[in-house]
Design a protein around this motif. Structure first.
Motif, PDB file in Angstrom:
ATOM      1  N   ARG A   1      36.594  55.448   7.674  1.00  0.00           N
ATOM      2  CA  ARG A   1      36.656  54.031   7.758  1.00  0.00           C
ATOM      3  C   ARG A   1      35.701  53.395   6.788  1.00  0.00           C
ATOM      4  O   ARG A   1      36.346  52.221   6.448  1.00  0.00           O
ATOM      5  N   TYR A   2      34.563  53.812   6.691  1.00  0.00           N
ATOM      6  CA  TYR A   2      33.827  53.000   5.730  1.00  0.00           C
ATOM      7  C   TYR A   2      34.456  53.157   4.375  1.00  0.00           C
ATOM      8  O   TYR A   2      34.336  51.861   3.759  1.00  0.00           O
ATOM      9  N   ALA A   3      34.828  54.082   3.999  1.00  0.00           N
ATOM     10  CA  ALA A   3      35.552  54.183   2.526  1.00  0.00           C
ATOM     11  C   ALA A   3      36.822  53.359   2.583  1.00  0.00           C
ATOM     12  O   ALA A   3      36.966  52.650   1.703  1.00  0.00           O
ATOM     13  N   ALA A   4      37.838  53.536   3.457  1.00  0.00           N
ATOM     14  CA  ALA A   4      39.020  52.817   3.291  1.00  0.00           C
ATOM     15  C   ALA A   4      39.004  51.179   3.406  1.00  0.00           C
ATOM     16  O   ALA A   4      39.838  50.753   3.326  1.00  0.00           O
ATOM     17  N   THR A   5      37.768  50.813   3.794  1.00  0.00           N
ATOM     18  CA  THR A   5      37.860  49.268   4.483  1.00  0.00           C
ATOM     19  C   THR A   5      36.889  48.703   3.366  1.00  0.00           C
ATOM     20  O   THR A   5      36.765  47.432   3.423  1.00  0.00           O
ATOM     21  N   GLN A   6      36.463  49.431   2.284  1.00  0.00           N
ATOM     22  CA  GLN A   6      35.718  48.709   1.273  1.00  0.00           C
ATOM     23  C   GLN A   6      36.466  47.770   0.171  1.00  0.00           C
ATOM     24  O   GLN A   6      37.713  47.770   0.253  1.00  0.00           O
ATOM     25  N   ASP A   7      35.777  46.573  -0.136  1.00  0.00           N
ATOM     26  CA  ASP A   7      36.655  45.851  -0.949  1.00  0.00           C
ATOM     27  C   ASP A   7      36.875  46.071  -2.388  1.00  0.00           C
ATOM     28  O   ASP A   7      38.087  45.779  -2.893  1.00  0.00           O
TER      29      ASP A   7
ATOM     30  N   GLN B   1      42.353  49.579   9.174  1.00  0.00           N
ATOM     31  CA  GLN B   1      43.272  48.584   8.238  1.00  0.00           C
ATOM     32  C   GLN B   1      42.755  49.083   6.603  1.00  0.00           C
ATOM     33  O   GLN B   1      41.770  48.444   6.325  1.00  0.00           O
ATOM     34  N   VAL B   2      43.470  49.915   6.340  1.00  0.00           N
ATOM     35  CA  VAL B   2      43.070  50.312   4.820  1.00  0.00           C
ATOM     36  C   VAL B   2      43.377  49.215   3.800  1.00  0.00           C
ATOM     37  O   VAL B   2      44.330  48.328   3.951  1.00  0.00           O
ATOM     38  N   THR B   3      42.217  48.681   2.954  1.00  0.00           N
ATOM     39  CA  THR B   3      42.394  47.745   2.066  1.00  0.00           C
ATOM     40  C   THR B   3      42.885  48.165   0.633  1.00  0.00           C
ATOM     41  O   THR B   3      43.104  49.350   0.443  1.00  0.00           O
ATOM     42  N   SER B   4      43.132  47.140  -0.315  1.00  0.00           N
ATOM     43  CA  SER B   4      44.167  47.385  -1.373  1.00  0.00           C
ATOM     44  C   SER B   4      43.299  48.298  -2.557  1.00  0.00           C
ATOM     45  O   SER B   4      41.983  48.420  -2.215  1.00  0.00           O
ATOM     46  N   TYR B   5      43.950  48.978  -3.117  1.00  0.00           N
ATOM     47  CA  TYR B   5      43.430  49.720  -4.293  1.00  0.00           C
ATOM     48  C   TYR B   5      42.592  51.166  -3.707  1.00  0.00           C
ATOM     49  O   TYR B   5      41.502  51.144  -3.945  1.00  0.00           O
TER      50      TYR B   5
ATOM     51  N   ALA C   1      44.130  62.227  13.908  1.00  0.00           N
ATOM     52  CA  ALA C   1      44.868  63.002  15.196  1.00  0.00           C
ATOM     53  C   ALA C   1      44.335  62.344  16.398  1.00  0.00           C
ATOM     54  O   ALA C   1      43.002  62.154  16.465  1.00  0.00           O
ATOM     55  N   TYR C   2      44.937  62.232  17.433  1.00  0.00           N
ATOM     56  CA  TYR C   2      44.496  62.054  18.827  1.00  0.00           C
ATOM     57  C   TYR C   2      43.840  60.711  19.274  1.00  0.00           C
ATOM     58  O   TYR C   2      43.004  60.504  19.972  1.00  0.00           O
ATOM     59  N   GLY C   3      44.199  59.952  18.247  1.00  0.00           N
ATOM     60  CA  GLY C   3      43.905  58.425  18.485  1.00  0.00           C
ATOM     61  C   GLY C   3      44.549  57.637  17.657  1.00  0.00           C
ATOM     62  O   GLY C   3      45.526  57.997  17.098  1.00  0.00           O
ATOM     63  N   PRO C   4      44.212  56.397  17.502  1.00  0.00           N
ATOM     64  CA  PRO C   4      45.083  55.344  16.581  1.00  0.00           C
ATOM     65  C   PRO C   4      44.876  56.003  15.195  1.00  0.00           C
ATOM     66  O   PRO C   4      43.951  56.779  14.635  1.00  0.00           O
ATOM     67  N   CYS C   5      45.724  55.409  14.084  1.00  0.00           N
ATOM     68  CA  CYS C   5      45.931  56.224  12.953  1.00  0.00           C
ATOM     69  C   CYS C   5      45.736  54.934  11.624  1.00  0.00           C
ATOM     70  O   CYS C   5      44.820  54.308  11.957  1.00  0.00           O
ATOM     71  N   LEU C   6      46.631  54.796  10.879  1.00  0.00           N
ATOM     72  CA  LEU C   6      46.411  54.179   9.689  1.00  0.00           C
ATOM     73  C   LEU C   6      47.301  53.033   9.579  1.00  0.00           C
ATOM     74  O   LEU C   6      48.708  52.954   9.898  1.00  0.00           O
ATOM     75  N   SER C   7      46.547  51.650   9.321  1.00  0.00           N
ATOM     76  CA  SER C   7      47.526  50.655   9.068  1.00  0.00           C
ATOM     77  C   SER C   7      47.299  49.741   7.759  1.00  0.00           C
ATOM     78  O   SER C   7      46.190  49.940   7.367  1.00  0.00           O
ATOM     79  N   LEU C   8      48.443  49.438   7.105  1.00  0.00           N
ATOM     80  CA  LEU C   8      48.205  48.635   5.759  1.00  0.00           C
ATOM     81  C   LEU C   8      48.827  47.320   6.244  1.00  0.00           C
ATOM     82  O   LEU C   8      50.011  47.098   6.479  1.00  0.00           O
ATOM     83  N   TYR C   9      47.768  46.353   6.001  1.00  0.00           N
ATOM     84  CA  TYR C   9      48.150  44.868   6.371  1.00  0.00           C
ATOM     85  C   TYR C   9      47.878  43.976   5.264  1.00  0.00           C
ATOM     86  O   TYR C   9      46.741  43.886   4.926  1.00  0.00           O
ATOM     87  N   GLN C  10      48.848  43.381   4.815  1.00  0.00           N
ATOM     88  CA  GLN C  10      48.695  42.461   3.790  1.00  0.00           C
ATOM     89  C   GLN C  10      47.859  43.230   2.500  1.00  0.00           C
ATOM     90  O   GLN C  10      46.967  42.357   1.998  1.00  0.00           O
ATOM     91  N   VAL C  11      48.275  44.249   2.186  1.00  0.00           N
ATOM     92  CA  VAL C  11      47.527  44.839   1.116  1.00  0.00           C
ATOM     93  C   VAL C  11      48.541  45.353  -0.038  1.00  0.00           C
ATOM     94  O   VAL C  11      49.775  45.458   0.167  1.00  0.00           O
ATOM     95  N   SER C  12      47.843  45.873  -1.284  1.00  0.00           N
ATOM     96  CA  SER C  12      48.765  46.470  -2.288  1.00  0.00           C
ATOM     97  C   SER C  12      47.995  47.550  -2.777  1.00  0.00           C
ATOM     98  O   SER C  12      46.877  47.899  -2.716  1.00  0.00           O
ATOM     99  N   ASN C  13      48.830  48.454  -3.340  1.00  0.00           N
ATOM    100  CA  ASN C  13      48.337  49.555  -4.237  1.00  0.00           C
ATOM    101  C   ASN C  13      47.563  50.391  -3.347  1.00  0.00           C
ATOM    102  O   ASN C  13      46.387  50.727  -3.434  1.00  0.00           O
TER     103      ASN C  13
END
Length: 387
Positions: free
Chosen positions: A106-112, A132-136, A149-161
């Protein structure tokens, strides 16, 4: 929390000695005369342009970012985190979604900033709410058995790349978000996003869809994935009234739609959908469906119907005005192999210019898929060997 889940989480936190007990993705069932494997000791060209681009490189670990040059189809411009640093996930936890700990996914996937995210070991990541994975960003699980697994998973919201590669995603569930709202329980949810590539993942048994793309999302490639054991597999398009999806473009290529799948492989609204060189096996209702006049080009696929006489048809339309409406929709099958009584119902103008507009890649002959075992889903990549 159930006693089963408590025991499972205890095992994850005690010792790395339990790594061998992690559930592993199901192997692809053998259906041809070839060898059954998701890894190769030797390497040769397969005709799959994505795999031929990188899998013969014994130094794939050192050259991970070369993957970003290998996409095809409408999502081919996705660069993921190629311009960023590598970030290694060392912690499978998710204690505080609002303030994620360094070392977690989560820390990595949400960095700017752009990041190419890798993992230091096998791990099962059970999230408290969807990430909520951020762009690039690239999430690259090669070299380890990485599961969400066994919980919520991945979302891409208003992002690219965004590139998601070599992850086993299963048993995803809906959950409330800390800042309001709920996730649906999709494996991967794509909303108002573009330039997305999902490759060599295994997905099964989620609450809602395995992969859903809605809300005007576009330029997406879904390739080399193994999908199994699920009802509503893939929704592409928000609803019939949402005209923002008219510009949606999705390539679905080289996937294996396997056992236990019921419908929506995919289910399309509006937009343009190039479905090419996939294998479909024994769907329980239909394989490809849609409403609201999508353009669908099915090319070089293998459709293997079940023995059920009522599920031989590949296609399904949902139309308020009945046959007079859907007969104008441009749905075309070209070079597909129909086995065990499978059949595709075409419609519209076979020579429509829309098919040229949506031809996102060159199809291989479907006959080749019947003699070469599909190398799909997560890969067992070994260091200093072709993957």
């Amino acid at each position: 929390m159930s006693i089963v889940r408590i025991i499972f989480l205890f095992l994850l936190t005690t010792s790395s000695a339990f790594a061998s007990a992690f559930p592993k993705p199901a192997p692809v069932p053998q259906w041809s005369t070839s060898e059954t494997s998701n890894s190769t000791a030797s390497c040769s060209a397969t005709g799959n342009p994505i795999d031929d681009c990188w899998r013969c490189d014994k130094k794939w670990k050192s050259n991970r970012k070369s993957l970003a040059d290998c996409a095809v189809g409408f999502g081919r411009d996705s660069v993921g985190g190629r311009a960023g640093e590598f970030y290694t996930v060392t912690d499978s936890g998710d204690e505080d979604p609002l303030n994620p700990s360094p070392g977690t996914l989560r820390y990595a996937a949400t960095q700017d900033q752009p990041l190419w995210i890798i993992f230091d070991r096998d791990m099962v990541i059970t999230l408290k709410e969807d990430i909520q994975v951020t762009s690039y960003k690239t999430i690259d699980g090669r070299g380890n058995n990485v599961q969400i697994a066994y919980g919520p998973c991945l979302s891409l919201y208003q992002v690219s790349n965004v590139i998601i590669h070599n992850i086993y995603i299963h048993h995803c569930v809906p959950a409330k978000r800390s800042l309001g709202g709920y996730s649906d329980g999709d494996g991967i949810s794509i909303f108002e996003s573009r330039d997305v590539w999902i490759d060599h993942c295994t997905l099964e048994k989620c609450h809602d869809g395995l992969i859903d793309a809605v809300g005007g999302s576009t330029d997406i490639t879904i390739s080399n994935n193994y999908m199994l054991n699920h009802n509503e597999v893939m929704l592409l398009g928000h609803n019939d009234e949402f005209v923002g999806d008219r510009d949606m473009r999705v390539s679905i290529a080289f996937n294996y739609f396997g056992e236990g799948l019921v419908q929506r492989m995919p289910r399309c609204r509006h937009g343009f959908f190039h479905i090419v060189n996939n294998i479909y096996r024994e769907w329980e209702m239909y394989a490809i469906g849609g409403s609201a006049n999508p353009t669908i080009f099915s090319q070089g696929n293998v459709f293997i119907a079940s023995d059920n006489q009522f599920t031989k048809e590949v296609t399904k339309r949902e139309s308020v005005d009945g046959d007079d409406e859907w007969k104008e929709w441009n749905w075309k099958s070209e070079g597909d192999e129909m086995l065990n009584g499978a059949f595709f119902t075409p419609s519209g103008n076979e020579d429509s210019p829309s098919y040229t507009k949506m031809s996102s890649m060159v199809a291989r002959p479907a006959s080749l898929l019947k003699t070469t075992h599909p190398s799909v889903g997560v890969l067992s990549c070994q260091i200093d060997q072709p993957c």
